[in-house]
Enzyme design. Sequence first.
Site, PDB file in Angstrom:
ATOM      1  N   SER A 121     -30.976  42.390 132.894  1.00 23.11           N
ATOM      2  CA  SER A 121     -29.472  42.328 132.823  1.00 23.11           C
ATOM      3  C   SER A 121     -29.129  43.805 132.802  1.00 23.11           C
ATOM      4  O   SER A 121     -28.801  44.476 131.758  1.00 23.11           O
ATOM      5  CB  SER A 121     -28.954  41.524 131.838  1.00 23.11           C
ATOM      6  OG  SER A 121     -28.986  40.314 131.950  1.00 23.11           O
ATOM      7  N   LYS A 196     -24.177  37.558 136.726  1.00 24.66           N
ATOM      8  CA  LYS A 196     -24.656  37.495 135.339  1.00 24.66           C
ATOM      9  C   LYS A 196     -23.876  38.132 134.568  1.00 24.66           C
ATOM     10  O   LYS A 196     -23.399  38.046 133.423  1.00 24.66           O
ATOM     11  CB  LYS A 196     -25.997  38.487 135.305  1.00 24.66           C
ATOM     12  CG  LYS A 196     -26.514  38.584 133.909  1.00 24.66           C
ATOM     13  CD  LYS A 196     -26.830  36.994 133.158  1.00 24.66           C
ATOM     14  CE  LYS A 196     -27.255  37.078 131.634  1.00 24.66           C
ATOM     15  NZ  LYS A 196     -28.614  37.927 131.654  1.00 24.66           N
TER      16      LYS A 196
END
Length: 320
Positions: A121, A196
């Site tokens: 991420s 995300k």
Amino acid sequence: MSTHPTASSHPSRRASSRPSRPASSRPAVAWIGLGIMGSPMAENLIKAGYPVTGYTLEQDKLDRLAKNGGTAAGSIAEAVQDADVIITMVPASPQVEAVCYGPDGILENAKAGALLIDMSSITPQTSVDLAKNAEDKGIRVLDAPVSGGEAGAIEAVLSIMVGGEQADFDAAKPVFEALGRTIVLCGPHGSGQTVKAANQLIVAVNIQACAEAVVFLEKSGVNLTAALDVLNGGLAGSTVLTRKKDNFRTRDFTPGFRIDLHHKDMGIVTDAARSVGAALPVGAVVAGLVASLRAQGDGGLDHSALLRGVERLSGHTTDS
């Protein structure tokens, strides 16, 4: 706190020759980053029949991979040199750049035509830049961050949000299907990371709302187990509440996803939102609460430990 792989290697672990492995009809996979999420994900690929060679800085994680049927490499270069698919799962943009760039990194050592899937991420711009730089080396790239936490990784039910080219997504689909349940191409490079970031915004706000409800319920003298069960069966129910209600009830904050990492992710989403002119009034407050909890020394705890912050504000704490 655990360490994470960089492009440097450990000479004491470098093998003089790579161990042989049985032939497989599946593409050879190199896995870089065997942390809380990476280890069970790599193991799920092994279970699905993929030959997996892994690298990380922690010897116990390499031993775990080997015990479960993978091959431990002594460096990033060794891990990726014969790989058809390379997957990175490291904490943040600096670590992605460390393992991808430089003479010992992925781009200098992977073969042309390899598919690099970054499941970390990170910032959308880091993903866009990586794809551009990899193209010069003949390496294809997808950004494919995941949601579902440690439990989702173990159970292979992750949600995978992907950015990149359709053809590369189609080629990677069987790999993704061994790791997750909801797999969606969200757009061009960087799109997976943007989605995300939105995911992490929703999760943080949801955990904070649940934490506030828990303190309210307990201060009101309501049976917490019963209350959370009935709430989770109605419109207030969520995957967050399903996954975290036992953490709230028992105050077990063993990390599945650390506050430190969610703090990083809230920085990503607030910066990205500012760049496109999107207001995040509630998200900004929750980002501050996450930062506050981290500043109080709780960064290594699971993000359900947002409950501790609400308890402190309410004068109702179980801290020793």
